[in-house]
Write a protein that holds these residues in place. Structure first.
Motif, PDB file in Angstrom:
ATOM      1  N   THR A  55       0.877  -1.247   0.131  1.00 58.21           N
ATOM      2  CA  THR A  55       0.044   0.031  -0.005  1.00 58.21           C
ATOM      3  C   THR A  55       0.772   1.381   0.102  1.00 58.21           C
ATOM      4  O   THR A  55       0.318   2.265  -0.406  1.00 58.21           O
ATOM      5  N   TRP A  71      -6.953  -1.411   3.748  1.00 56.35           N
ATOM      6  CA  TRP A  71      -6.567  -2.915   3.616  1.00 56.35           C
ATOM      7  C   TRP A  71      -5.593  -3.257   4.495  1.00 56.35           C
ATOM      8  O   TRP A  71      -5.469  -4.320   5.124  1.00 56.35           O
ATOM      9  N   ALA A  72      -4.411  -2.510   4.897  1.00 51.40           N
ATOM     10  CA  ALA A  72      -3.715  -2.894   5.696  1.00 51.40           C
ATOM     11  C   ALA A  72      -4.156  -2.769   7.064  1.00 51.40           C
ATOM     12  O   ALA A  72      -3.889  -3.893   8.180  1.00 51.40           O
TER      13      ALA A  72
END
Ligand SMILES: [Zn+2]
Length: 402
Positions: free
Chosen positions: A285, A324-325
């Motif tokens: 990311t 997302w992370a």
């Protein structure tokens, strides 16, 4: 097993004032220590000051300023100095690696939100009134603060952090020796593909919609930010209206954060409950969210060619919004606790490989949503194909490991 708990605090009006002062004084300690390091770095022939030097001065600082610095826990102040030290270590590590990092910065109001107590019982005490029905945490200089303990705490409390988000205060506990709560095996494995169109797609073909909280609240947030921007940026004393405007923005951001975390927890819980093995791509990311480098126009010096930055900015925003992370962190945590296996696979070509015949080609991906193999004609939803490939690769990883 180590586990973190986050609980809302319910301080009294007097305690809220004290918490604000505690944060303010830790922030000024951080900034003063940073100033000292800067001065030493710039003037005194590049000698550097170490954490040990600054920690040794703490006693004097506290004696010199008993009203402010002397009031708080010695250990929490050491933790603040250690945080600065970490920032410097990261800075020098990046300099050494040939990168051009920013010099550690002074923390303005709102950019320093946490005070850490490295050891329960030292300047703070979790569950300080055990005979009372109400859980409290005692903080030196603040008192016994009520805790909204919405779930039981297991294991042994190691560290306690007090965090300010918008106008709420939280206690974050890090516990060790937390017993695992293993779930019964299900016999199911799953691969997940994380995307923009959908938050994620599973190898079973299930789509989980992107909640896009930021977009939904974007108008409200933009309005609040526009209003805040009408006030002067640098000012000695903020007016009441200025403070209210800043608080409104902070509140909206905090709300988005809470909603997103809630969504991540629920999504992760569902995956963990139904599957023994969960495979996902290794994310990058940091690279994805970076803006493209400017390209100079060779025809006209001083001007730049379009580099797609504007289009990418929208994508960046979706990526950051999707978080997302953060989600993968939550998923990994829950997986460990439940005794589930997470498998990370190489992300290369997962969206271009035909799961049927194995043919790899850019042209296989017809559109953002559609996959059609140019060799065998296999057709499917592109995200579903990605998730299937992730699961297949995880199978290879597991076979190799066995
Ligand atoms: Zn094919």
């Amino acid at each position: 097993m180590i586990r973190a708990y986050k609980f809302l605090l319910r301080p009294t009006a007097r305690q809220t004032v004290a918490l604000g002062e505690m944060l303010r004084d830790h922030r000024s300690l951080y900034n003063a220590a940073l100033q000292e390091r800067r001065d030493a770095y710039q003037h005194a022939s590049k000698t550097s000051i170490k954490y040990g030097d600054q920690s040794a001065q703490l006693k004097e600082i506290r004696a010199f300023d008993p009203e402010r610095q002397g009031r708080w826990s010695f250990s929490s102040q050491q933790a603040t100095l250690r945080r600065l030290d970490k920032a410097f270590q990261a800075f020098f590590r990046r300099v050494k690696a040939g990168q051009t990092p920013g010099y550690p910065r002074f923390k303005g109001v709102g950019h320093f939100d946490t005070v850490t107590f490295p050891k329960d019982g030292d300047g703070c005490r979790w569950d300080s009134t055990p005979h009372d029905a109400q859980t409290r945490v005692r903080l030196q200089g603040v008192g016994h603060v009520r805790v909204h303990r919405h779930r039981p705490v297991q294991g042994r409390v190691k560290t306690i952090s007090v965090k300010c988000e918008g106008n709420r205060w939280y206690a974050v506990l890090a516990c060790d020796n937390v017993p695992a709560e293993e779930l019964p095996p299900t016999g199911g494995n799953v691969g997940i593909d994380m995307g923009i169109t959908h938050f994620l797609t599973t190898s079973n073909g299930e789509h989980i919609a992107n909640p896009r909280f930021l977009q939904v609240m974007a108008d409200e947030l933009a309005e609040a930010q526009r209003h805040l921007a009408t006030f002067p940026k640098r000012t000695r004393q903020r007016t009441k209206r200025h403070r209210a405007a800043a608080q409104k923005v902070a509140k909206l951001h905090a709300k988005i954060r809470r909603q997103r975390a809630d969504f991540h927890h629920k999504t992760a819980r569902a995956l963990i409950t139904d599957h023994d093995v969960i495979a996902h791509e290794r994310l990058n990311t940091a690279g994805m969210a970076k803006s493209p480098a400017p390209k100079a126009d060779p025809e006209q010096p001083g001007t730049f060619l379009p580099n797609g930055a504007a289009a990418k900015a929208g994508l960046n925003r979706s990526i950051l919004d999707a978080g997302w992370a953060q989600f993968l962190g939550i998923l990994a945590n829950k997986a460990e606790r439940a005794g589930r296996l997470m498998v990370l696979v190489d992300a290369r070509n997962t969206s271009r490989t035909c799961p049927d015949c194995g043919h790899v080609a850019k042209e296989n991906r017809v559109t953002q949503a559609k996959f059609e193999c140019v060799r065998c004609g296999f057709e499917a939803n592109a995200d579903h194909v990605g998730a299937t490939n992730v699961l297949n690769r995880a199978g290879l990883v597991l076979c190799a490991a066995a």
